[in-house]
Design a protein around this motif. Structure first.
Motif, mmCIF file in Angstrom:
data_model
loop_
_atom_site.group_PDB
_atom_site.id
_atom_site.type_symbol
_atom_site.label_atom_id
_atom_site.label_comp_id
_atom_site.label_asym_id
_atom_site.label_seq_id
_atom_site.Cartn_x
_atom_site.Cartn_y
_atom_site.Cartn_z
ATOM 1 N N GLU A 1 0.823 -1.218 0.000
ATOM 2 C CA GLU A 1 0.000 0.000 0.000
ATOM 3 C C GLU A 1 0.849 1.257 0.000
ATOM 4 O O GLU A 1 0.320 2.375 0.070
ATOM 5 C CB GLU A 1 -0.920 0.010 1.235
ATOM 6 N N ASP A 2 2.176 1.092 -0.053
ATOM 7 C CA ASP A 2 3.099 2.236 -0.082
ATOM 8 C C ASP A 2 2.893 3.137 1.140
ATOM 9 O O ASP A 2 2.764 4.360 1.025
ATOM 10 C CB ASP A 2 2.918 3.031 -1.377
ATOM 11 N N ILE A 3 2.873 2.498 2.311
ATOM 12 C CA ILE A 3 2.698 3.224 3.562
ATOM 13 C C ILE A 3 4.063 3.596 4.132
ATOM 14 O O ILE A 3 4.951 2.754 4.250
ATOM 15 C CB ILE A 3 1.934 2.363 4.585
ATOM 16 N N GLU A 4 4.217 4.854 4.495
ATOM 17 C CA GLU A 4 5.431 5.324 5.176
ATOM 18 C C GLU A 4 5.132 5.434 6.669
ATOM 19 O O GLU A 4 4.117 6.003 7.066
ATOM 20 C CB GLU A 4 5.857 6.687 4.638
ATOM 21 N N ILE A 5 6.014 4.872 7.481
ATOM 22 C CA ILE A 5 5.827 4.893 8.930
ATOM 23 C C ILE A 5 6.800 5.884 9.554
ATOM 24 O O ILE A 5 8.009 5.837 9.300
ATOM 25 C CB ILE A 5 6.054 3.499 9.547
ATOM 26 N N LEU A 6 6.280 6.777 10.385
ATOM 27 C CA LEU A 6 7.103 7.733 11.124
ATOM 28 C C LEU A 6 7.031 7.405 12.607
ATOM 29 O O LEU A 6 5.939 7.288 13.172
ATOM 30 C CB LEU A 6 6.601 9.161 10.915
ATOM 31 N N ARG A 7 8.187 7.238 13.238
ATOM 32 C CA ARG A 7 8.244 7.075 14.693
ATOM 33 C C ARG A 7 8.862 8.327 15.272
ATOM 34 O O ARG A 7 10.016 8.661 14.977
ATOM 35 C CB ARG A 7 9.100 5.852 15.066
ATOM 36 N N PRO B 1 9.673 14.182 27.235
ATOM 37 C CA PRO B 1 10.051 13.783 25.873
ATOM 38 C C PRO B 1 10.649 12.381 25.793
ATOM 39 O O PRO B 1 10.468 11.685 24.792
ATOM 40 C CB PRO B 1 11.075 14.858 25.459
ATOM 41 N N GLU B 2 11.348 11.976 26.861
ATOM 42 C CA GLU B 2 11.972 10.652 26.847
ATOM 43 C C GLU B 2 10.951 9.532 27.001
ATOM 44 O O GLU B 2 11.253 8.357 26.751
ATOM 45 C CB GLU B 2 13.015 10.548 27.963
ATOM 46 N N ASN B 3 9.731 9.874 27.404
ATOM 47 C CA ASN B 3 8.697 8.866 27.660
ATOM 48 C C ASN B 3 7.597 8.838 26.603
ATOM 49 O O ASN B 3 6.689 8.015 26.699
ATOM 50 C CB ASN B 3 8.036 9.118 29.021
ATOM 51 N N THR B 4 7.664 9.728 25.620
ATOM 52 C CA THR B 4 6.555 9.922 24.690
ATOM 53 C C THR B 4 6.927 9.456 23.290
ATOM 54 O O THR B 4 7.949 9.850 22.745
ATOM 55 C CB THR B 4 6.142 11.404 24.642
ATOM 56 N N LEU B 5 6.073 8.605 22.704
ATOM 57 C CA LEU B 5 6.310 8.063 21.362
ATOM 58 C C LEU B 5 5.018 8.168 20.555
ATOM 59 O O LEU B 5 3.955 7.752 21.018
ATOM 60 C CB LEU B 5 6.752 6.598 21.448
ATOM 61 N N LEU B 6 5.124 8.710 19.362
ATOM 62 C CA LEU B 6 3.990 8.794 18.445
ATOM 63 C C LEU B 6 4.382 8.108 17.140
ATOM 64 O O LEU B 6 5.441 8.396 16.569
ATOM 65 C CB LEU B 6 3.616 10.255 18.178
ATOM 66 N N ILE B 7 3.545 7.185 16.685
ATOM 67 C CA ILE B 7 3.789 6.459 15.441
ATOM 68 C C ILE B 7 2.695 6.866 14.456
ATOM 69 O O ILE B 7 1.509 6.679 14.721
ATOM 70 C CB ILE B 7 3.759 4.928 15.667
ATOM 71 N N LEU B 8 3.098 7.446 13.328
ATOM 72 C CA LEU B 8 2.149 7.906 12.321
ATOM 73 C C LEU B 8 2.380 7.171 11.013
ATOM 74 O O LEU B 8 3.512 6.809 10.668
ATOM 75 C CB LEU B 8 2.290 9.410 12.090
ATOM 76 N N ALA B 9 1.303 6.970 10.270
ATOM 77 C CA ALA B 9 1.374 6.328 8.957
ATOM 78 C C ALA B 9 0.919 7.317 7.894
ATOM 79 O O ALA B 9 -0.095 8.002 8.055
ATOM 80 C CB ALA B 9 0.498 5.082 8.935
ATOM 81 N N LYS B 10 1.696 7.390 6.793
ATOM 82 C CA LYS B 10 1.353 8.254 5.668
ATOM 83 C C LYS B 10 1.191 7.401 4.404
ATOM 84 O O LYS B 10 1.929 6.438 4.205
ATOM 85 C CB LYS B 10 2.443 9.301 5.415
ATOM 86 N N GLN B 11 0.232 7.779 3.589
ATOM 87 C CA GLN B 11 0.078 7.171 2.269
ATOM 88 C C GLN B 11 0.158 8.305 1.260
ATOM 89 O O GLN B 11 -0.743 9.127 1.171
ATOM 90 C CB GLN B 11 -1.250 6.424 2.152
#
Length: 384
Positions: free
Chosen positions: A206-212, A256-266
Motif C-alpha cells: 500500500e506504499d505506507i510510510e511509517i514515522l516514529r 520527551p523521553e517517555n513519549t512516542l507517536l507512530i504515524l502512517a502516511k500514504q
C-alpha cells in the motif's frame, strides 16, 4: 519526627521533585508531570475522577503517597465492577461514590503505594497508607476502595490489610534477546510466522510510510493529526474523548523521553496514528486511530512497529493492555494483573469474596487455555 497524613485535591500543591523521588520504578504514568498534567489540562473534568491524593510527610519530607480519586462511575478503570454496583444498588445500597487508586483511563500495572525508600521504613509506610485509606472510606461511608493494577510488591500489604485480590488478564510481548524481528518470527510456528509476514507485506504494497517520533520531534501538526484520530475513535465507541490536545502537547515537552507517536502516511496524506509511552524497559501501547480502513494497518502500528521499536532500543517488553485475544497470535502472552478491593458492607464483602473465588478459578482456566494457543514452536513460561 511526627508523621502527618493529609489529602490534596490538586497535585500542583505537591513539590514535583519530592513526588518524583518516590519509588515509582520508572513507570511514566506515575511521574508528577503525567498525573499533574491530567489535572492541569482538564482531562479529568466531567469524567468522574475527583483527585484526593494521600500524602504522608514528616516535617518537610514526603515519605509516601497514593494517587487516589473519588469516583461517581466506573468508566476508564478496566477492572470491571459494573455488576457489583448493579447488585449492591438493587439490594438498596449506594455503590457510588467509591475510592479508587489507579491511573485514570490507563490499565497499566505499577506501584500504587508510593514510598521514599531513601528514608527507610517502607513497609510500615505502605501499611499506614492502606490503613488510612480504608479508615477514610469507613468514615465517609463510601461503599468501597479499589487499588487497581497494583504491582507485586503492593499485593501482600493489601491482603494483610483486608483487601480482596482480583485477577485480570492483560497481554504483554516479551523480548527474549531477539536479534531483530526476523529472529523473533523464527521462534513462531510456520502458520503464525507466515500470517504476520503476509500482514506486514500488505502494508508495504500500500506504499505506507511509517514515522516514529519521540518527544520534541513531535510537532503541533503531528499532534493535531493524531488527536483527530483519537477523538474519532472515542466518539464512535465511548463518547467524549478523555485526554485533551493540550495534554498531549504537554507530554512531549515535559516528558520527551517517555513519549512516542507512530504515524502512517500514504503519499502526502496521514492515514493513521498510534500513541505510546516508554519507560527504560517497557513500551506501553495506549491509543490508536485512523481516517480510513487499510487492511492490517492497526496490527502494523500497534503491534509490529512497537515490537520493532523495542528490538531496536533493547526494551524488554510491550504492554498492550487488557482485552484482545487476537494479540495472542501476534506474539503477545497472557499476563495476570492484580487489584485489591475493600468492601465496607460485611454481607456484600462476603458475596464479593465468594464471587472472586469462583472468578479466580475461571481466570486461571482461561489463562491455561490461552497458553495452549500460544504461537511459538516451544511454549515459553507464562509470566505472572
Amino acid at each position: 519526627m511526627e508523621i502527618t497524613i493529609r489529602q490534596t485535591s490538586n497535585l500542583a500543591q505537591v513539590d514535583k521533585t519530592e513526588w518524583d523521588q518516590l519509588d515509582i520504578t520508572g513507570n511514566p504514568f506515575l511521574k508528577y508531570d503525567f498525573l499533574n498534567g491530567l489535572e492541569r489540562y482538564k482531562c479529568l473534568e466531567g469524567h468522574g475522577w475527583e483527585p484526593g491524593h494521600l500524602l504522608v510527610t514528616a516535617g518537610d519530607k514526603l515519605l509516601g503517597a497514593m494517587p487516589l480519586y473519588i469516583r461517581d462511575n466506573s468508566h476508564g478503570e478496566f477492572v470491571f465492577d459494573w455488576a457489583w454496583a448493579d447488585a449492591f444498588e438493587r439490594a438498596g445500597g449506594r455503590y457510588y461514590p467509591k475510592l479508587v487508586s489507579a491511573i485514570p483511563f490507563t490499565p497499566v500495572c505499577g506501584p500504587r503505594i508510593l514510598i521514599n525508600r531513601s528514608l527507610g521504613k517502607g513497609r510500615d509506610i505502605k501499611a499506614l497508607i492502606i490503613k488510612t485509606v480504608t479508615e477514610l472510606a469507613e468514615r465517609a461511608r463510601v461503599s468501597s476502595f479499589h487499588c487497581l493494577f497494583a504491582e507485586d510488591n503492593d499485593q501482600q500489604v493489601m491482603a494483610d490489610n483486608g483487601l480482596l485480590l482480583r485477577k485480570t488478564c492483560q497481554f504483554h510481548w516479551h523480548n527474549r534477546d531477539y536479534r531483530d524481528f526476523d529472529d523473533f518470527l523464527q521462534g513462531m510456528t510456520s502458520k503464525r510466522r507466515k500470517q504476520i509476514k503476509r500482514e506486514r507485506n500488505t502494508i508495504r504494497k500500500e506504499d505506507i510510510e511509517i514515522l516514529r517520533l519521540r518527544g520534541a520531534d513531535i510537532s503541533e501538526e503531528h499532534w493535531a493529526v493524531f488527536y483527530g484520530y483519537y477523538c474519532n475513535t472515542f466518539l464512535r465507541r465511548w463518547g467524549s474523548p478523555r485526554m485533551t490536545l493540550d495534554f498531549f502537547h504537554h507530554l512531549s515537552m515535559a516528558m520527551p523521553e517517555n513519549t512516542l507517536l507512530i504515524l502512517a502516511k500514504q503519499g502526502k496524506d496521514y492515514v493513521a496514528g498510534a500513541f505510546a509511552m516508554l519507560s527504560d524497559t517497557t513500551l506501553y501501547g495506549r491509543h490508536w486511530g485512523c481516517d480510513r480502513y487499510l487492511a492490517n494497518l492497526h496490527f502494523e502500528l500497534c503491534y509490529y512497529q512497537t515490537i520493532d521499536y523495542c528490538l531496536e532500543n533493547r526494551l524488554k517488553s510491550v504492554d498492550a493492555g487488557v482485552q484482545g485475544e487476537h494479540k495472542l497470535y501476534r506474539g503477545f502472552e497472557p499476563f495476570l494483573a492484580m487489584s485489591g478491593h475493600w468492601i465496607r458492607h460485611a454481607g456484600f464483602r462476603n458475596a464479593i469474596d465468594n464471587f472472586l473465588e469462583q472468578e479466580s478459578a475461571q481466570m486461571n482456566a482461561y489463562i491455561r487455555t490461552l497458553e495452549a494457543h500460544l504461537p511459538f514452536k516451544h511454549k515459553p513460561k507464562i509470566r505472572n
